[in-house]
Design an enzyme around this catalytic site. Sequence first.
Site, short mmCIF file in Angstrom:
data_model
loop_
_atom_site.label_atom_id
_atom_site.label_comp_id
_atom_site.label_asym_id
_atom_site.label_seq_id
_atom_site.Cartn_x
_atom_site.Cartn_y
_atom_site.Cartn_z
N CYS A 1 0.83 -1.21 0.00
CA CYS A 1 0.00 0.00 0.00
C CYS A 1 0.86 1.26 0.00
CB CYS A 1 -0.90 -0.01 1.23
SG CYS A 1 -1.75 1.56 1.47
N TRP B 1 -7.93 -7.03 4.35
CA TRP B 1 -6.53 -7.23 4.76
C TRP B 1 -6.48 -8.26 5.88
CZ3 TRP B 1 -3.17 -5.33 1.56
CH2 TRP B 1 -3.39 -4.11 0.94
N ARG C 1 -14.79 1.76 4.98
CA ARG C 1 -13.71 0.93 4.44
C ARG C 1 -12.71 0.62 5.55
NH1 ARG C 1 -10.34 2.86 0.04
NH2 ARG C 1 -10.22 4.83 1.15
N VAL D 1 -5.54 0.39 5.54
CA VAL D 1 -4.25 0.57 6.20
C VAL D 1 -3.64 1.83 5.59
CG1 VAL D 1 -3.75 -1.83 6.76
CG2 VAL D 1 -3.17 -0.98 4.48
N SER E 1 -2.88 8.38 6.56
CA SER E 1 -1.42 8.37 6.46
C SER E 1 -0.80 9.77 6.45
CB SER E 1 -0.99 7.62 5.20
OG SER E 1 -1.48 8.28 4.04
N TYR F 1 -4.13 5.65 -9.59
CA TYR F 1 -5.36 4.91 -9.27
C TYR F 1 -6.52 5.38 -10.14
CZ TYR F 1 -3.21 2.65 -5.31
OH TYR F 1 -2.40 1.86 -4.53
N1 LIG Z 1 -6.78 7.82 3.61
C1 LIG Z 1 -6.05 6.67 3.68
C2 LIG Z 1 -6.20 5.77 2.48
C3 LIG Z 1 -5.54 4.47 2.70
C4 LIG Z 1 -5.98 3.44 1.67
O1 LIG Z 1 -6.78 3.72 0.76
N2 LIG Z 1 -5.43 2.22 1.80
C5 LIG Z 1 -5.82 1.15 0.92
C6 LIG Z 1 -4.66 0.28 0.56
S1 LIG Z 1 -3.51 1.01 -0.51
C7 LIG Z 1 -6.78 0.24 1.64
O2 LIG Z 1 -6.51 -0.19 2.75
N3 LIG Z 1 -7.90 -0.07 1.01
C8 LIG Z 1 -8.86 -0.98 1.54
C9 LIG Z 1 -10.25 -0.66 1.09
O3 LIG Z 1 -10.43 0.35 0.43
O4 LIG Z 1 -11.14 -1.43 1.39
C10 LIG Z 1 -4.60 7.01 3.95
O5 LIG Z 1 -3.94 7.66 3.13
O6 LIG Z 1 -4.15 6.62 4.99
#
Ligand SMILES: N[C@@H](CCC(=O)N[C@@H](CS)C(=O)NCC(=O)O)C(=O)O
Length: 325
Positions: free
Chosen positions: A70, A103, A136, A139, A155, A201
């Site tokens: 990620c 995850w 959602r 991580v 993040s 993306y």
């Molecule tokens: N706002 C979040 C976005 C994090 C994010 O989108 N992580 C993705 C992985 S790259 C995720 O866990 N996606 C799971 C989902 O959307 O169900 C950040 O930047 O921390």
Amino acid sequence: MGKLIEGRWLTDDQLREWEEKQYSEANGRFVRGVAKFRNWVTATGEAGSSGEAGFKAEAGRYHLFAALNCPWAHRTLIYRKVKGLENVVGLSLVAPLRTEQGWVFDNTEERFTDNLLGLEAMHQLYVKSNPDFTGRVTVPVLWDKKTQTIVSNESSEIIRMFNSAFNDITGDTRDFYPEALAKEIDDTNDWIFNTVNNGVYKSGFARTQDAYDEAVTALFASLEEIEARLGKQAFLLGDAITEADWRLLPTLVRFDVGYFTAFKCNLKALRDYPNISAYLKTLVQQPGVKDTIDLDVYRRGYNSKSPLRNPHGIVPVAPYVSFLD
Ligand SMILES: N[C@@H](CCC(=O)N[C@@H](CS)C(=O)NCC(=O)O)C(=O)O
């Protein structure tokens, strides 16, 4: 992928209708959701710019949950290294492929085990923090062992905490977000996030030709701009590394092995940009950073089997990249 609805995990099949409606409302564009836990760890325990007070920086109190593939989690892994937080903030890594349960810690390798709470899936952590959680399960997550809650799942804010909140504990005062450059860093982050970090993306998840064309054009226009800028200076904002550079790195290291093929970001490869390539190598060589990079995980992850993008699950060969040499 699945999602939590009022504390209950629903798989993709159960969510399909909901997701199609979201895409159609955005004319086929991929729209990223917003993180829900927005508290801040601070040196004193006072509240940060959002959320509740009470999260004081303490050695051993906080734990980071991340995925190697990620890019958003990658930022936090980089900061944990470059800010000397490895012995201060614990770490659990989920397996780098999402499953029906989202995850998970699949124990396929020792490093994909949760030694803190013995979790099997990340959604269990969200429900532990908020039993009615809807949203959602993403991580990275910064977890507070003391209150058994999620401090933050954003993040961009976790790295700001790592940048300064723990300085008294680690003695590391390197500042990647200096006051004098704050506005410039924020502005740079904005366009790089919209067109590059999230641009890949938007290209890869587009469901109409127009949405893809729009995203991929903006992405490569930004890469050209970055290439030109790096012809004049070592880093995005001058001669010192700032947060803007650390936020760009995760996208760059994934580009040729992942986004180029899997997300159709293929006008040029990253290795076709000499200035960006040299810059990337400099960043990667900063102490500890290389340990956060796993090209094979990215290649297999982005090119994994997907009913929409890669129905047969054929993984392309690894292209040569020079930034790890
Ligand atoms: N706002 C979040 C976005 C994090 C994010 O989108 N992580 C993705 C992985 S790259 C995720 O866990 N996606 C799971 C989902 O959307 O169900 C950040 O930047 O921390």
